[in-house]
Motif scaffolding. Sequence first.
Motif, PDB file in Angstrom:
ATOM      1  N   TYR A  66     -54.862  50.056 -21.008  1.00 39.70           N
ATOM      2  CA  TYR A  66     -54.560  48.867 -20.172  1.00 39.70           C
ATOM      3  C   TYR A  66     -53.741  48.957 -18.645  1.00 39.70           C
ATOM      4  N   LYS A  69     -56.976  49.534 -16.299  1.00 39.34           N
ATOM      5  CA  LYS A  69     -57.588  48.166 -16.309  1.00 39.34           C
ATOM      6  C   LYS A  69     -56.750  47.400 -15.211  1.00 39.34           C
ATOM      7  N   ARG A  70     -55.692  47.323 -15.169  1.00 42.90           N
ATOM      8  CA  ARG A  70     -54.709  46.697 -14.387  1.00 42.90           C
ATOM      9  C   ARG A  70     -54.961  47.414 -12.820  1.00 42.90           C
ATOM     10  N   PHE A 106     -52.811  43.813 -19.363  1.00 41.13           N
ATOM     11  CA  PHE A 106     -54.008  43.978 -20.137  1.00 41.13           C
ATOM     12  C   PHE A 106     -53.733  44.731 -21.625  1.00 41.13           C
ATOM     13  N   PHE A 107     -52.420  44.837 -21.867  1.00 35.87           N
ATOM     14  CA  PHE A 107     -51.837  45.397 -23.208  1.00 35.87           C
ATOM     15  C   PHE A 107     -52.439  44.427 -24.344  1.00 35.87           C
ATOM     16  N   LYS A 108     -53.197  44.684 -25.309  1.00 33.15           N
ATOM     17  CA  LYS A 108     -53.617  43.946 -26.323  1.00 33.15           C
ATOM     18  C   LYS A 108     -52.567  42.893 -26.806  1.00 33.15           C
ATOM     19  N   ASP A 111     -51.877  40.025 -24.574  1.00 29.14           N
ATOM     20  CA  ASP A 111     -52.836  39.194 -24.586  1.00 29.14           C
ATOM     21  C   ASP A 111     -52.859  38.130 -25.566  1.00 29.14           C
ATOM     22  N   THR A 207     -60.848  39.781 -19.768  1.00 22.38           N
ATOM     23  CA  THR A 207     -60.180  39.578 -20.698  1.00 22.38           C
ATOM     24  C   THR A 207     -60.876  39.041 -22.070  1.00 22.38           C
TER      25      THR A 207
END
Length: 215
Positions: A66, A69-70, A106-108, A111, A207
Amino acid sequence: MKKILLIALITIFLLSCQQSDFEFSCDPEINEFVINNREELAKITTKEFASYDLRLQKAIYNSWDYQKKREAWIDKLQYTLNRISFTEDEVAHIQKLIRHIELNYFFKKNDKKNREARSQFANEWINYSIDKLGWSDQFIAFMVYRLYTNQSQLDAELSVLKAIKSAVSTNSESGSCDCNSSADFCGNSICSSGGCATTGGCGWLWTKSCNGSCY
């Protein structure tokens, strides 16, 4: 009989992909490449990443944590700010987006927890882009639906899509979905849901799941 056998083989392939036989991509070669080079691919710059084929981009992106991704999205937005001459309102609008992409965005687990609020922000941000700034759908797609660092890269992708549509293609080469049917951009084509194996990395800031193909 041959047609029935072909349909059965395609179904088996898609189901096997959805059952996680392919970790990052439903294309066996792409998936194997990412697995074998995961450590190196976690270190590439956003500009290097953006130069790859879109299918490979998505597979690499799915392999990132994550934080990476950020980092990629922030780098892309900052790079775009430095390359394009924006108005003050446009700069403020992009900076608002950058602030929105907080450390754990972006930590699941985050989200799922913040899905409604993030969806509302996305809708408001896109509507302001259209109504107040006069941005085209294609430029908005370049900003938040792709990790390209140059608009010409999106133009090239759309040219390929146009050629595929002209050839009346009915399935993607890899069997993987490459767009989100509710929030994505396919140019003059449409994102048709189904008929492919769902993967991650589509829609708003990638996302959303990829559940369709551009035709």
